[in-house]
Design a protein around this motif. Structure first.
Motif, PDB file in Angstrom:
ATOM      1  N   ILE A 122       0.863  -1.186   0.000  1.00 27.23           N
ATOM      2  CA  ILE A 122       0.000   0.000   0.000  1.00 27.23           C
ATOM      3  C   ILE A 122       0.896   1.232   0.000  1.00 27.23           C
ATOM      4  O   ILE A 122       1.783   1.357   0.842  1.00 27.23           O
ATOM      5  CB  ILE A 122      -0.930   0.028   1.240  1.00 27.23           C
ATOM      6  N   GLU A 123       0.667   2.103  -0.934  1.00 19.29           N
ATOM      7  CA  GLU A 123       1.443   3.338  -1.030  1.00 19.29           C
ATOM      8  C   GLU A 123       0.538   4.494  -0.627  1.00 19.29           C
ATOM      9  O   GLU A 123      -0.626   4.545  -1.034  1.00 19.29           O
ATOM     10  CB  GLU A 123       1.930   3.533  -2.471  1.00 19.29           C
ATOM     11  N   GLU A 124       1.063   5.402   0.177  1.00 15.41           N
ATOM     12  CA  GLU A 124       0.290   6.602   0.529  1.00 15.41           C
ATOM     13  C   GLU A 124       0.856   7.785  -0.245  1.00 15.41           C
ATOM     14  O   GLU A 124       2.019   8.137  -0.078  1.00 15.41           O
ATOM     15  CB  GLU A 124       0.364   6.877   2.027  1.00 15.41           C
ATOM     16  N   LEU A 125       0.014   8.353  -1.067  1.00 14.54           N
ATOM     17  CA  LEU A 125       0.416   9.563  -1.787  1.00 14.54           C
ATOM     18  C   LEU A 125      -0.244  10.744  -1.102  1.00 14.54           C
ATOM     19  O   LEU A 125      -1.464  10.743  -0.888  1.00 14.54           O
ATOM     20  CB  LEU A 125      -0.053   9.507  -3.255  1.00 14.54           C
ATOM     21  N   VAL A 126       0.554  11.738  -0.739  1.00 11.32           N
ATOM     22  CA  VAL A 126      -0.012  12.911  -0.065  1.00 11.32           C
ATOM     23  C   VAL A 126      -0.138  14.021  -1.096  1.00 11.32           C
ATOM     24  O   VAL A 126       0.863  14.618  -1.520  1.00 11.32           O
ATOM     25  CB  VAL A 126       0.878  13.361   1.109  1.00 11.32           C
ATOM     26  N   LEU A 127      -1.358  14.286  -1.494  1.00 11.49           N
ATOM     27  CA  LEU A 127      -1.615  15.282  -2.529  1.00 11.49           C
ATOM     28  C   LEU A 127      -1.832  16.634  -1.872  1.00 11.49           C
ATOM     29  O   LEU A 127      -2.663  16.763  -0.969  1.00 11.49           O
ATOM     30  CB  LEU A 127      -2.853  14.893  -3.344  1.00 11.49           C
ATOM     31  N   LYS A 128      -1.075  17.618  -2.308  1.00 18.53           N
ATOM     32  CA  LYS A 128      -1.261  18.976  -1.787  1.00 18.53           C
ATOM     33  C   LYS A 128      -1.970  19.808  -2.838  1.00 18.53           C
ATOM     34  O   LYS A 128      -1.589  19.800  -4.015  1.00 18.53           O
ATOM     35  CB  LYS A 128       0.102  19.595  -1.463  1.00 18.53           C
ATOM     36  N   ILE A 129      -3.005  20.501  -2.400  1.00 15.47           N
ATOM     37  CA  ILE A 129      -3.742  21.409  -3.293  1.00 15.47           C
ATOM     38  C   ILE A 129      -3.548  22.815  -2.738  1.00 15.47           C
ATOM     39  O   ILE A 129      -3.990  23.118  -1.626  1.00 15.47           O
ATOM     40  CB  ILE A 129      -5.248  21.073  -3.341  1.00 15.47           C
ATOM     41  N   LYS A 130      -2.846  23.637  -3.500  1.00 16.83           N
ATOM     42  CA  LYS A 130      -2.565  25.005  -3.035  1.00 16.83           C
ATOM     43  C   LYS A 130      -3.243  25.972  -3.989  1.00 16.83           C
ATOM     44  O   LYS A 130      -2.953  25.996  -5.186  1.00 16.83           O
ATOM     45  CB  LYS A 130      -1.052  25.247  -3.010  1.00 16.83           C
ATOM     46  N   ILE A 131      -4.137  26.762  -3.450  1.00 22.72           N
ATOM     47  CA  ILE A 131      -4.914  27.685  -4.283  1.00 22.72           C
ATOM     48  C   ILE A 131      -4.260  29.066  -4.222  1.00 22.72           C
ATOM     49  O   ILE A 131      -4.000  29.582  -3.140  1.00 22.72           O
ATOM     50  CB  ILE A 131      -6.366  27.761  -3.779  1.00 22.72           C
ATOM     51  N   PRO A 132      -4.021  29.671  -5.365  1.00 22.64           N
ATOM     52  CA  PRO A 132      -3.391  31.000  -5.359  1.00 22.64           C
ATOM     53  C   PRO A 132      -4.328  32.032  -4.735  1.00 22.64           C
ATOM     54  O   PRO A 132      -5.550  31.864  -4.754  1.00 22.64           O
ATOM     55  CB  PRO A 132      -3.155  31.319  -6.845  1.00 22.64           C
ATOM     56  N   GLN A 133      -3.758  33.082  -4.201  1.00 16.77           N
ATOM     57  CA  GLN A 133      -4.528  34.125  -3.543  1.00 16.77           C
ATOM     58  C   GLN A 133      -5.525  34.777  -4.497  1.00 16.77           C
ATOM     59  O   GLN A 133      -6.626  35.159  -4.107  1.00 16.77           O
ATOM     60  CB  GLN A 133      -3.564  35.194  -2.983  1.00 16.77           C
ATOM     61  N   GLN A 134      -5.120  34.883  -5.759  1.00 15.24           N
ATOM     62  CA  GLN A 134      -5.975  35.597  -6.699  1.00 15.24           C
ATOM     63  C   GLN A 134      -6.975  34.691  -7.410  1.00 15.24           C
ATOM     64  O   GLN A 134      -7.643  35.103  -8.358  1.00 15.24           O
ATOM     65  CB  GLN A 134      -5.104  36.328  -7.747  1.00 15.24           C
ATOM     66  N   ALA A 135      -7.084  33.446  -6.979  1.00 15.27           N
ATOM     67  CA  ALA A 135      -7.992  32.509  -7.658  1.00 15.27           C
ATOM     68  C   ALA A 135      -9.433  33.007  -7.540  1.00 15.27           C
ATOM     69  O   ALA A 135      -9.855  33.523  -6.497  1.00 15.27           O
ATOM     70  CB  ALA A 135      -7.871  31.122  -7.046  1.00 15.27           C
ATOM     71  N   VAL A 136     -10.167  32.822  -8.623  1.00 17.32           N
ATOM     72  CA  VAL A 136     -11.562  33.262  -8.672  1.00 17.32           C
ATOM     73  C   VAL A 136     -12.426  32.247  -7.925  1.00 17.32           C
ATOM     74  O   VAL A 136     -12.174  31.042  -7.978  1.00 17.32           O
ATOM     75  CB  VAL A 136     -12.005  33.368 -10.150  1.00 17.32           C
ATOM     76  N   GLU A 137     -13.444  32.729  -7.256  1.00 17.99           N
ATOM     77  CA  GLU A 137     -14.352  31.821  -6.547  1.00 17.99           C
ATOM     78  C   GLU A 137     -15.170  31.042  -7.570  1.00 17.99           C
ATOM     79  O   GLU A 137     -15.934  31.631  -8.328  1.00 17.99           O
ATOM     80  CB  GLU A 137     -15.288  32.610  -5.640  1.00 17.99           C
ATOM     81  N   ALA A 138     -14.956  29.758  -7.604  1.00 19.10           N
ATOM     82  CA  ALA A 138     -15.657  28.917  -8.582  1.00 19.10           C
ATOM     83  C   ALA A 138     -15.419  27.460  -8.232  1.00 19.10           C
ATOM     84  O   ALA A 138     -14.612  27.138  -7.355  1.00 19.10           O
ATOM     85  CB  ALA A 138     -15.150  29.196  -9.994  1.00 19.10           C
TER      86      ALA A 138
END
Lengths: 321, 485
Positions: A122-138
């Protein structure tokens, strides 16, 4: 015992020995290699995230290899809803807006980079999701896909297999955690009437519920279908299954009975007269309603009776003639 | 001798006289303890009495209660959300119509999600947050003394005040909605039992500190009788209300105990046999188990000689390869693999397929073995069609079909008799190809709900024309398994 008999006996023994030897060695020869197995499990298969611009989250994905040793390549692609039943259409990559949002925080693991996963591991992949400050709300919809590579087999006509397993990510970017969620009832009608909106008295009416998302974020409608008889009494309540309706898409909503997923089907023993089915559901505290009227008549029984009467009359005429 | 006898008689007379004086004021008979005494609760759960924290808003379905460090009112002894469960009825403020939807497991353990939004007037700091737990008491005991026309009285601990208002108390059980009709007297024991009485703490004949429940009997209750008395009905509305936690500093998971007394009274209402016991109430253990929703997809090779899709397979396949080998110009080469999916996601799964391109020589785009158009030239990657004649020069090529084992939904099967398929031998389709503009992945099988090892066989079929250039041809087929959203 004479010489001939002795020789025959020796010959018989010799052939018996050869036969037994062949039999014995036959078991030792390796069988043709039985088919290998590609068997991959991923959890979770669906991630729903609401995140503010400028923030980041991590999610651990567990990848289990229940087959043979494999080499996997992890990647993130965008997806669109393919139909009204929750199926997805994987795009060929990420749209430019979200290209740099994803990474793996594991040491020695990166997106788009192969790694081997031995059998049973079993492999654990740690996915990071980083949203930029200027990202539009959607809303944005992605899949984490894990792809194997076909095994090269030289010198033969063959088809190579690529196995892909995908886990979906429904991402909502929102500053205040209250994105605008709006629904529209596209269709609420009987699915299987005998004719128009008329059912036979012994039928089990089924309803189509199609809900469209006209807001800014995906939602799950929570509600039910109430069915009232001619006297206005409540005959049945069908609970809606809270399924995701993605932005700018329509979903056919099913029902549930306890833990079981069911079609939205009313199952009385006998129907007669005028019925009203009322659809009520809430999205983000706002109520949505629709209703449909249907009728039930003993059509099949009447037709059968008429047929019998006509036949009897015809027989009677014949007899009189 | 006679004198001696006379003296002896006189002595005996005076002794018996003294003895008789003791009978004028006889010592009271001292009672024994009733034996095998216990009070079993149908629900030993503590009631919940907390207070709203500041910052809760009308219209929100989440509420925060005060923790011990937030100076809650003295009556609010529930300072964590541990003793609440989804489905619990909740009173918030003056409104009894709330229900717990979920308990949020965060760092503070003070957040509760309701099934509906807070109404106006229910969102103020220190507004009560109350969930009652009720129980039927099954009081068992064995009689010791035997006497006539007595009574059995059970006394259950009550708080100092407000013991009959339907709100859980910290020092004992609240009398709540219980009435005499909710008491069931013992049966048998040699006596005839009368109707029970139920008196709240401080009522007539029931001193403060305990609620009193009595069952009188006629006749003699024999000694050594095992008897059971029920206090409370089977419905919650007919039961005593369990206490709230004794204090904000009570250790979660350790029980609060409250006294109960069982008495055997004589005809003058004097207790003869008495036993005091303890009954415990505690937060139930909330066991949370995370059942991870998973998706598992397996491709398994198959050995040759199997009967699949109405054919006998000619080659052994692996999970990664279908080695078609040397193709014939006059007969089909058949092969198969087994596809399996399991998922406990409610929404189900979908498996799609696409090839990169037609079988190309050395993996190139040309020359290639075409995807077969079928017997009637009407087979595409979308439309299924019959393909039974290996000698038809216009139909040579490569295709696939499916044989369902137990998948909930399958796109088509080799034995279909609708569309362009007449059910002769083999109904197949072309693979969609990424190299062909406009082709998209095609779903081959799926489920709309959880699936436990749903299996499908995918069958490959190929035959070449006499003019096909010699060489090794190959392509790649991609199966994609996804959970539905």
């Amino acid at each position: 015992m004479n010489l001939r008999t002795e020789k025959l006996k020796n010959l018989r023994t010799f052939f018996l020995f050869c036969f037994l030897a062949l039999l014995f060695f036959g078991f030792l020869v390796a069988q043709a290699a039985l088919a290998q197995t590609f068997s991959l499990g991923i959890y979770p298969p669906l991630l729903e995230v609401m995140i503010q611009p400028g923030k980041s989250i991590t999610q651990v994905y567990k990848i289990k290899n229940s087959g043979d040793d494999i080499v996997l390549v992890p990647n993130i692609v965008s997806f669109e809803p393919k139909d009204e039943f929750g199926n997805i259409y994987l795009m060929k990559g990420l749209n430019p807006v979200s290209k740099n949002w994803f990474s793996l925080t594991n040491a020695y693991r990166s997106l788009d980079q192969a790694f081997s996963l031995p059998s049973g591991r079993i492999e654990e992949l740690v996915l990071k999701i980083k949203i930029p400050q200027q990202a539009v709300e959607a809303d944005h919809y992605f899949s984490l896909i894990l792809t194997t590579s076909p095994t090269p087999l030289m010198g033969a006509t063959k088809t190579g297999m690529k196995g892909v397993i995908a886990s979906n990510i429904l991402l909502t970017i929102s500053k205040d955690g209250k994105p605008r969620k709006l629904a529209e009832v596209v269709e609420f009608s009987p699915e299987n009437p005998f004719f128009a909106n008329i059912f036979d008295s012994f039928d089990k009416p089924r309803f189509i519920v199609r809900v469209k998302n006209i807001g800014q974020s995906f939602f799950k409608p929570q509600g039910s279908i109430s069915i009232y008889n001619t006297l206005g009494q409540l005959s049945a309540t069908l609970e809606l299954l809270p399924e995701n309706v993605l932005v700018n898409s329509t979903r056919q909503i099913r029902c549930r009975a306890g833990d079981k997923v069911t079609p939205c089907q009313f199952e009385p023993k006998f129907l007669i007269g005028r019925y009203k089915a009322e659809l009520n559901f809430k999205v983000n505290g706002e109520n949505y309603q629709a209703e449909t009227i249907f009728w039930a008549l003993p059509i099949k029984a009447t037709l059968a009776l008429l047929t019998i009467v006509v036949l009897l009359l015809m027989m009677k005429k014949r007899i009189e003639k | 001798m006679k004198r001696l006898l006379a003296k002896l008689a006189l002595l005996l007379f005076f002794l018996s006289l003294f003895q008789s004086f003791s009978l004028i004021h006889p010592k009271k008979l001292t009672g024994a303890n009733l034996t095998n005494v216990r009070d079993i609760l149908s629900n030993s759960r503590l009631s919940f009495v907390g207070a709203l924290d500041s910052g809760n808003t009308v219209g929100s379905s989440h509420i925060r209660i005060k923790l011990s460090g937030d100076s809650p009112p003295s009556w609010a002894t529930s300072v964590k959300n541990f003793n609440l469960f989804p489905g619990d009825s909740l009173m918030v403020g003056n409104n009894v119509n709330y229900e717990v939807n979920d308990i949020v497991d965060d760092a503070n353990d003070d957040l509760i999600q309701l099934t509906s939004a807070l109404q106006s007037g229910d969102a103020d700091a220190d507004d009560p947050v109350i969930a009652t737990a009720s129980a039927r008491h099954t009081v068992e005991f064995t009689s010791v003394s035997a006497f006539a026309n007595g009574a059995v009285r059970v006394k259950i601990a009550a708080a100092v005040s407000a013991t009959d208002d339907g709100i859980p108390d910290t020092g004992g059980f609240d009398f709540g909605p219980i009435t005499a009709s909710d008491i069931t007297c013992p049966a048998g024991g040699g006596a005839t039992w009368e109707s029970p009485t139920a008196t709240a703490s401080g009522g007539t004949g029931c001193a403060s500190g305990y609620h009193c429940f009595e069952c009188r009997y006629n006749g003699t209750l024999n000694s050594g009788q095992s008897l059971t008395m029920y206090i409370g009905g089977t419905a919650e509305a007919d039961q005593l209300i369990n206490p709230a936690p004794s204090s904000t500093s009570k250790t979660i998971g350790s029980a609060d105990t409250h006294a109960f007394i069982v008495q055997h009274l004589n005809s003058s209402y004097e207790p003869i046999d008495t036993t005091t016991g303890k009954v415990a109430v505690v937060e139930p253990v909330r066991v949370t188990a995370i059942v991870e929703s998973t998706l598992e997809f397996t491709i398994a090779g198959e050995s040759s000689g199997n009967s699949r899709c109405g054919q006998t397979t000619d080659v052994t396949t692996t999970a990664a390869t279908v080695p078609l080998g040397t193709l014939s110009i006059s007969s089909f080469t058949d092969a198969s693999q087994k596809l399996t999916v399991s998922t406990n996601a409610d929404s189900g799964y979908s498996v799609t397929v696409i090839e990169d391109d037609q079988l190309g020589k050395g993996g190139a785009t040309s020359p290639y073995i075409p995807d077969s158009p079928g017997d009637a030239a009407n087979m595409t990657h979308i439309a299924k069609a019959d393909w039974d004649d290996p000698a038809d020069s216009d139909a040579k090529g490569f295709s696939y079909s499916l044989q369902n084992v137990d998948a909930l939904s399958i796109a088509f099967q080799y034995s279909d008799t609708d569309g362009n398929c007449s059910g002769t031998t083999y109904c197949g389709k072309q693979f969609p190809a990424t190299a062909d503009v406009g082709d998209t992945t095609q779903e081959i099988f799926s489920s709309t709900t959880v699936a436990n090892a749903e299996d499908v066989y995918i069958c490959y079929k190929a035959v070449i024309s006499a003019t096909q250039e010699a060489g090794d041809y190959e392509n790649a087929i991609t199966f994609v398994a996804t959970a539905k959203f």
